[in-house]
Scaffold this motif. Sequence first.
Motif, PDB file in Angstrom:
ATOM      1  N   MET A  67      54.673  20.312  37.252  1.00  0.00           N
ATOM      2  CA  MET A  67      53.311  20.048  37.721  1.00  0.00           C
ATOM      3  C   MET A  67      52.984  20.903  38.936  1.00  0.00           C
ATOM      4  O   MET A  67      51.886  21.451  39.060  1.00  0.00           O
ATOM      5  CB  MET A  67      53.159  18.570  38.057  1.00  0.00           C
ATOM      6  CG  MET A  67      53.181  17.650  36.842  1.00  0.00           C
ATOM      7  SD  MET A  67      53.235  15.902  37.274  1.00  0.00           S
ATOM      8  CE  MET A  67      51.635  15.702  38.051  1.00  0.00           C
ATOM      9  N   SER A  68      53.941  21.038  39.848  1.00  0.00           N
ATOM     10  CA  SER A  68      53.737  21.839  41.058  1.00  0.00           C
ATOM     11  C   SER A  68      53.542  23.310  40.706  1.00  0.00           C
ATOM     12  O   SER A  68      52.642  23.974  41.215  1.00  0.00           O
ATOM     13  CB  SER A  68      54.931  21.672  41.995  1.00  0.00           C
ATOM     14  OG  SER A  68      54.813  22.522  43.102  1.00  0.00           O
ATOM     15  N   VAL A  69      54.400  23.825  39.815  1.00  0.00           N
ATOM     16  CA  VAL A  69      54.322  25.233  39.403  1.00  0.00           C
ATOM     17  C   VAL A  69      53.009  25.497  38.688  1.00  0.00           C
ATOM     18  O   VAL A  69      52.359  26.515  38.884  1.00  0.00           O
ATOM     19  CB  VAL A  69      55.515  25.600  38.498  1.00  0.00           C
ATOM     20  CG1 VAL A  69      55.309  26.968  37.857  1.00  0.00           C
ATOM     21  CG2 VAL A  69      56.810  25.595  39.297  1.00  0.00           C
ATOM     22  N   SER A  70      52.573  24.525  37.852  1.00  0.00           N
ATOM     23  CA  SER A  70      51.318  24.671  37.117  1.00  0.00           C
ATOM     24  C   SER A  70      50.139  24.763  38.064  1.00  0.00           C
ATOM     25  O   SER A  70      49.242  25.591  37.886  1.00  0.00           O
ATOM     26  CB  SER A  70      51.144  23.489  36.161  1.00  0.00           C
ATOM     27  OG  SER A  70      49.904  23.551  35.514  1.00  0.00           O
ATOM     28  N   GLN A 126      46.811  30.765  41.589  1.00  0.00           N
ATOM     29  CA  GLN A 126      47.074  32.202  41.566  1.00  0.00           C
ATOM     30  C   GLN A 126      46.100  32.919  40.630  1.00  0.00           C
ATOM     31  O   GLN A 126      45.600  34.005  40.950  1.00  0.00           O
ATOM     32  CB  GLN A 126      48.521  32.456  41.110  1.00  0.00           C
ATOM     33  CG  GLN A 126      48.996  33.888  41.278  1.00  0.00           C
ATOM     34  CD  GLN A 126      49.097  34.313  42.719  1.00  0.00           C
ATOM     35  OE1 GLN A 126      48.190  34.955  43.250  1.00  0.00           O
ATOM     36  NE2 GLN A 126      50.193  33.971  43.373  1.00  0.00           N
ATOM     37  N   LYS A 127      45.796  32.304  39.493  1.00  0.00           N
ATOM     38  CA  LYS A 127      44.848  32.899  38.548  1.00  0.00           C
ATOM     39  C   LYS A 127      43.456  32.990  39.164  1.00  0.00           C
ATOM     40  O   LYS A 127      42.752  33.989  38.992  1.00  0.00           O
ATOM     41  CB  LYS A 127      44.802  32.064  37.264  1.00  0.00           C
ATOM     42  CG  LYS A 127      46.041  32.210  36.387  1.00  0.00           C
ATOM     43  CD  LYS A 127      45.957  31.315  35.165  1.00  0.00           C
ATOM     44  CE  LYS A 127      47.224  31.429  34.318  1.00  0.00           C
ATOM     45  NZ  LYS A 127      47.181  30.512  33.145  1.00  0.00           N
ATOM     46  N   ARG A 175      40.039  38.450  43.422  1.00  0.00           N
ATOM     47  CA  ARG A 175      40.438  39.776  43.892  1.00  0.00           C
ATOM     48  C   ARG A 175      39.881  40.873  42.970  1.00  0.00           C
ATOM     49  O   ARG A 175      39.378  41.901  43.446  1.00  0.00           O
ATOM     50  CB  ARG A 175      41.965  39.875  43.966  1.00  0.00           C
ATOM     51  CG  ARG A 175      42.467  41.110  44.722  1.00  0.00           C
ATOM     52  CD  ARG A 175      43.978  41.055  44.886  1.00  0.00           C
ATOM     53  NE  ARG A 175      44.642  41.332  43.635  1.00  0.00           N
ATOM     54  CZ  ARG A 175      44.995  42.565  43.237  1.00  0.00           C
ATOM     55  NH1 ARG A 175      44.747  43.605  44.009  1.00  0.00           N
ATOM     56  NH2 ARG A 175      45.601  42.742  42.089  1.00  0.00           N
ATOM     57  N   GLN A 176      39.966  40.641  41.658  1.00  0.00           N
ATOM     58  CA  GLN A 176      39.433  41.623  40.713  1.00  0.00           C
ATOM     59  C   GLN A 176      37.921  41.758  40.867  1.00  0.00           C
ATOM     60  O   GLN A 176      37.368  42.858  40.737  1.00  0.00           O
ATOM     61  CB  GLN A 176      39.787  41.221  39.277  1.00  0.00           C
ATOM     62  CG  GLN A 176      41.268  41.335  38.942  1.00  0.00           C
ATOM     63  CD  GLN A 176      41.794  42.752  39.130  1.00  0.00           C
ATOM     64  OE1 GLN A 176      41.110  43.747  38.855  1.00  0.00           O
ATOM     65  NE2 GLN A 176      43.034  42.849  39.601  1.00  0.00           N
ATOM     66  N   GLN A 177      37.248  40.628  41.147  1.00  0.00           N
ATOM     67  CA  GLN A 177      35.797  40.656  41.377  1.00  0.00           C
ATOM     68  C   GLN A 177      35.473  41.510  42.597  1.00  0.00           C
ATOM     69  O   GLN A 177      34.539  42.323  42.577  1.00  0.00           O
ATOM     70  CB  GLN A 177      35.289  39.224  41.575  1.00  0.00           C
ATOM     71  CG  GLN A 177      33.816  39.101  41.883  1.00  0.00           C
ATOM     72  CD  GLN A 177      32.933  39.250  40.663  1.00  0.00           C
ATOM     73  OE1 GLN A 177      33.432  39.467  39.561  1.00  0.00           O
ATOM     74  NE2 GLN A 177      31.638  39.162  40.842  1.00  0.00           N
ATOM     75  N   ILE A 178      36.248  41.342  43.669  1.00  0.00           N
ATOM     76  CA  ILE A 178      36.006  42.117  44.893  1.00  0.00           C
ATOM     77  C   ILE A 178      36.319  43.591  44.672  1.00  0.00           C
ATOM     78  O   ILE A 178      35.610  44.470  45.177  1.00  0.00           O
ATOM     79  CB  ILE A 178      36.849  41.551  46.058  1.00  0.00           C
ATOM     80  CG1 ILE A 178      36.384  40.122  46.389  1.00  0.00           C
ATOM     81  CG2 ILE A 178      36.706  42.424  47.300  1.00  0.00           C
ATOM     82  CD1 ILE A 178      37.274  39.405  47.383  1.00  0.00           C
ATOM     83  N   LEU A 179      37.371  43.886  43.905  1.00  0.00           N
ATOM     84  CA  LEU A 179      37.707  45.282  43.603  1.00  0.00           C
ATOM     85  C   LEU A 179      36.577  45.955  42.828  1.00  0.00           C
ATOM     86  O   LEU A 179      36.243  47.120  43.079  1.00  0.00           O
ATOM     87  CB  LEU A 179      39.016  45.353  42.807  1.00  0.00           C
ATOM     88  CG  LEU A 179      40.295  45.061  43.593  1.00  0.00           C
ATOM     89  CD1 LEU A 179      41.485  44.964  42.655  1.00  0.00           C
ATOM     90  CD2 LEU A 179      40.543  46.150  44.641  1.00  0.00           C
ATOM     91  N   ARG A 180      35.983  45.202  41.875  1.00  0.00           N
ATOM     92  CA  ARG A 180      34.842  45.749  41.139  1.00  0.00           C
ATOM     93  C   ARG A 180      33.665  45.978  42.082  1.00  0.00           C
ATOM     94  O   ARG A 180      32.941  46.974  41.978  1.00  0.00           O
ATOM     95  CB  ARG A 180      34.436  44.804  40.001  1.00  0.00           C
ATOM     96  CG  ARG A 180      35.410  44.777  38.841  1.00  0.00           C
ATOM     97  CD  ARG A 180      34.829  44.056  37.638  1.00  0.00           C
ATOM     98  NE  ARG A 180      34.645  42.643  37.880  1.00  0.00           N
ATOM     99  CZ  ARG A 180      35.574  41.722  37.647  1.00  0.00           C
ATOM    100  NH1 ARG A 180      36.754  42.071  37.166  1.00  0.00           N
ATOM    101  NH2 ARG A 180      35.337  40.447  37.880  1.00  0.00           N
ATOM    102  N   GLU A 181      33.510  45.054  43.031  1.00  0.00           N
ATOM    103  CA  GLU A 181      32.424  45.188  43.999  1.00  0.00           C
ATOM    104  C   GLU A 181      32.633  46.415  44.877  1.00  0.00           C
ATOM    105  O   GLU A 181      31.675  47.143  45.181  1.00  0.00           O
ATOM    106  CB  GLU A 181      32.336  43.932  44.862  1.00  0.00           C
ATOM    107  CG  GLU A 181      31.172  43.969  45.829  1.00  0.00           C
ATOM    108  CD  GLU A 181      30.931  42.617  46.486  1.00  0.00           C
ATOM    109  OE1 GLU A 181      29.876  42.477  47.121  1.00  0.00           O
ATOM    110  OE2 GLU A 181      31.783  41.724  46.365  1.00  0.00           O
ATOM    111  N   MET A 182      33.879  46.667  45.279  1.00  0.00           N
ATOM    112  CA  MET A 182      34.164  47.846  46.096  1.00  0.00           C
ATOM    113  C   MET A 182      33.803  49.129  45.347  1.00  0.00           C
ATOM    114  O   MET A 182      33.268  50.080  45.935  1.00  0.00           O
ATOM    115  CB  MET A 182      35.645  47.873  46.488  1.00  0.00           C
ATOM    116  CG  MET A 182      36.064  46.819  47.509  1.00  0.00           C
ATOM    117  SD  MET A 182      35.203  46.960  49.100  1.00  0.00           S
ATOM    118  CE  MET A 182      35.707  48.584  49.632  1.00  0.00           C
ATOM    119  N   LYS A 183      34.067  49.147  44.050  1.00  0.00           N
ATOM    120  CA  LYS A 183      33.704  50.320  43.240  1.00  0.00           C
ATOM    121  C   LYS A 183      32.190  50.495  43.207  1.00  0.00           C
ATOM    122  O   LYS A 183      31.685  51.620  43.312  1.00  0.00           O
ATOM    123  CB  LYS A 183      34.249  50.160  41.820  1.00  0.00           C
ATOM    124  CG  LYS A 183      35.763  50.327  41.701  1.00  0.00           C
ATOM    125  CD  LYS A 183      36.215  50.211  40.258  1.00  0.00           C
ATOM    126  CE  LYS A 183      37.729  50.376  40.148  1.00  0.00           C
ATOM    127  NZ  LYS A 183      38.192  50.247  38.735  1.00  0.00           N
TER     128      LYS A 183
END
Length: 418
Positions: free
Chosen positions: A17-20, A26-27, A33-41
């Motif tokens: 349960m803790s790992v989940s 994390q997801k 993070r991917q959203q911000i990277l796209r924004e930086m582009k």
Amino acid sequence: MKRLYILFFLGCLCCSMSVSAQSDKQKKLEAQRQQILREMKQINALLFNKKKEQKSEMTLIEDLNYKVSVRKNLIRITNEQANLLTREINTNQREITSLRTQLQELKDDYAAMIVKSYKSKSEQSKVMFLLSSENFKQAYKRLQYIKQYADYQKEQGEAIKTKTKELQELNLKLSEQKKDKDKLIKENRVAKRALEKELKQHEVLMASIKSDMSKYTAQIQKKKQERDRIDKEIDRLIREAIAASNKKAGKKTSTGKFVLTPEDKIVGNSFAANKGNLGWPVSRGVIKGKFGKRRSLTDASVTNNYKSIQIATESNADVKAVFNGEVSQILIVKNGNPAVLIRHGNYLSVYMNLAKINVKKGDKITKGQIIGKVFTNKAKGETLLGFRIYKNDKALNPEYWLAKHLTRTTTYPFLVFL
């Protein structure tokens, strides 16, 4: 052994349960993070393209402030990811140690059972064990015992195989997590170096602006007056639209609210139901200016209350309606660029700083329909669309209404617009 298995099962359940929970977080962080990277582009393409026209110092510092704020957000998210991975790695290392202990206990127990089984393995012993029974019922129970013992041996063997596989998979996952963490740390170092460079550029630009503060202060005051004038004009048009609509419906009210027909209610409710999922007014862009009150960067005595968001986009960009509606008003701004107001029941969307308009008052509009083009200010080297949303006569924050498929940031620590 039974007690050991129960404790082991409960421990695995809690750990799972803790790992989940950590994995889900994390997801989410990785998605951010991917959203911000796209924004930086998008920022680099739309605001820092070397082919764009020469920008004024004030425009450059606005763009740089925006980029710095997004970069800081990226570093913060990446740090959170790295820290979470560290916790996950530590948890998995503890789990590996526990699994090795459990595996060794299983092997020792299995080995002892095999030795015991070997000592009494002769078929004659099993037969004698059955024949020595006092009655049929006891013989049947002894037969069941022999079968259960054999099954238990088999289960122990399978448990060892499963535990060994689980340990191998966890070791592999741990190795991947360490690689991911190293990658994040490396990316963050690059981002921090870029941030340091941008902050130095910001410092140089600010020094240049402060050396001639009187000029920029005058520009800020003039721009604020122009913005206030446009705000008043839009507010007037909205009041007129509400009054005209209510008069047509045979109602007179001074509450600043539309009196809705059954059809208007359907449109308004549908618009409200799409909060957070409205289409964007441009195909490509970033939100450079936020809604609400902000102090000027260069003159702390000036506070602006922005009813629009400013979307930086590409030159000659089409402007699209965010939802079905009807053109309520077209605002022609003296010494400025026109705006289009589209009504959606008791809501209004406003599209400002247009270079071209393809619609007229009274036109029925569908979601995604092109209503004009954004104006490009060649003197500043930027293409900005002002976008607003109103419920009746109250301005709302458009960021909460637009879908998240186009990039945007959440922190703007020191943005300023003339």
